[in-house]
Every structure is written in C-alpha cells, then in structure tokens.
Write an enzyme that holds these catalytic residues in place. Structure first.
Site, mmCIF file in Angstrom:
data_model
loop_
_atom_site.group_PDB
_atom_site.id
_atom_site.type_symbol
_atom_site.label_atom_id
_atom_site.label_comp_id
_atom_site.label_asym_id
_atom_site.label_seq_id
_atom_site.Cartn_x
_atom_site.Cartn_y
_atom_site.Cartn_z
ATOM 1 N N SER A 180 0.806 -1.231 0.000
ATOM 2 C CA SER A 180 0.000 0.000 0.000
ATOM 3 C C SER A 180 0.833 1.272 0.000
ATOM 4 C CB SER A 180 -0.951 0.014 1.201
ATOM 5 O OG SER A 180 -0.242 0.205 2.401
ATOM 6 N N LYS B 67 1.292 4.557 6.893
ATOM 7 C CA LYS B 67 0.522 5.415 5.977
ATOM 8 C C LYS B 67 1.081 6.829 6.012
ATOM 9 C CE LYS B 67 -2.560 2.253 5.053
ATOM 10 N NZ LYS B 67 -2.190 1.387 3.970
#
Length: 142
Positions: free
Chosen positions: A61, A98
């Site tokens: 991701s 993230k």
C-alpha cells in the site's frame, strides 16, 4: 478522536567504512584507494537511541512512496508527526504504515497506492502514532 505518540527504543555501535566517491551504476572502480573514513549507521541515519526503532513492511500500500514489502523502515518516535509525514501508527489497535494528512481538524491515513482507499479518522477512533518514518532499507539480494 485521540492521538497519542509512543515507540520502541533502539541502540547500535558498529562502524562501517565510507568511501570518498559516488558509485557509478556502470563499470566498477577500485575502491581501496578511496577510503575516506569509517562511520556508524547511527551517524549515517542520525539514529538517536532510544528514540529510533526498525519495523519491517508487509504489503504494497505504500509503493508509491518507494516503500515495498520486506523493506525495513527506520522510525523516529521522538518527532511529532506533521501533515505529509509517513507514519507508523495504530488505528483502533490495527498497526499501519501510511502518510498522515492532518488539516483543519480532519485526519486521514493515506495509502500511496491507488488500489487502497484512504482511511479517515473519525470521532471515536483511537489513533496512536508510533513514530515518523525517516528511512527505508531494502535488501537487494533477494
């Protein structure tokens, strides 16, 4: 929404040689004549025990930020996470890596791969920032 900061200590003392030239990606050059000094990884990556730790990446991701599965991340738990930083965090006890977006009271954990959606931090969510990613290290021998 609550945001907390915490991390894990790291310490190291080994020193590695640093050469006075940049390595071309073409034909190799003899390196022995260019030894300039020795440097520790602590100095090179500005590691400040006990404020730094390593974590290994799982998943894809964050590939848009150059972070790939299996990479080791060097994380600084002493820095306050700011808008745009890549962080190691836990959202409702689920650990994630993230990019942090924080503007006007809105907090979003953003993937760097369009195949993954953003995660908006909502009222009632518990966000714990474990540290700010400073460097990634990749094993090219795989």
């Amino acid at each position: 929404m609550s945001i907390r900061f915490l991390g894990v200590p790291h310490s190291g003392q080994d020193r590695l040689p640093v050469y006075s030239f940049r390595v071309p990606a073409g034909f190799p050059s003899p390196a022995a004549d260019h030894l300039e000094r020795h440097i520790s990884l602590d100095e090179l990556f500005d590691l400040r025990a006990p404020h730094m730790y390593l974590v290994q990446v799982e998943g894809d991701s964050m590939q848009g930020a150059g972070i790939y599965p299996g990479d080791l991340l060097i994380v600084d738990r002493s820095r306050d996470a700011e808008h745009g930083d890549i962080v190691i965090a836990a959202i409702n006890t689920e650990p994630v890596c993230k990019r942090l977006y924080r503007r006007n009271g809105v907090v979003v954990l953003q993937s760097e791969n369009p195949a993954y959606p953003s995660r908006h931090v909502m009222e009632g969510d518990d966000l714990v920032i474990w540290g700010v990613v400073r460097y990634s290290v990749r094993d090219h021998a795989q």
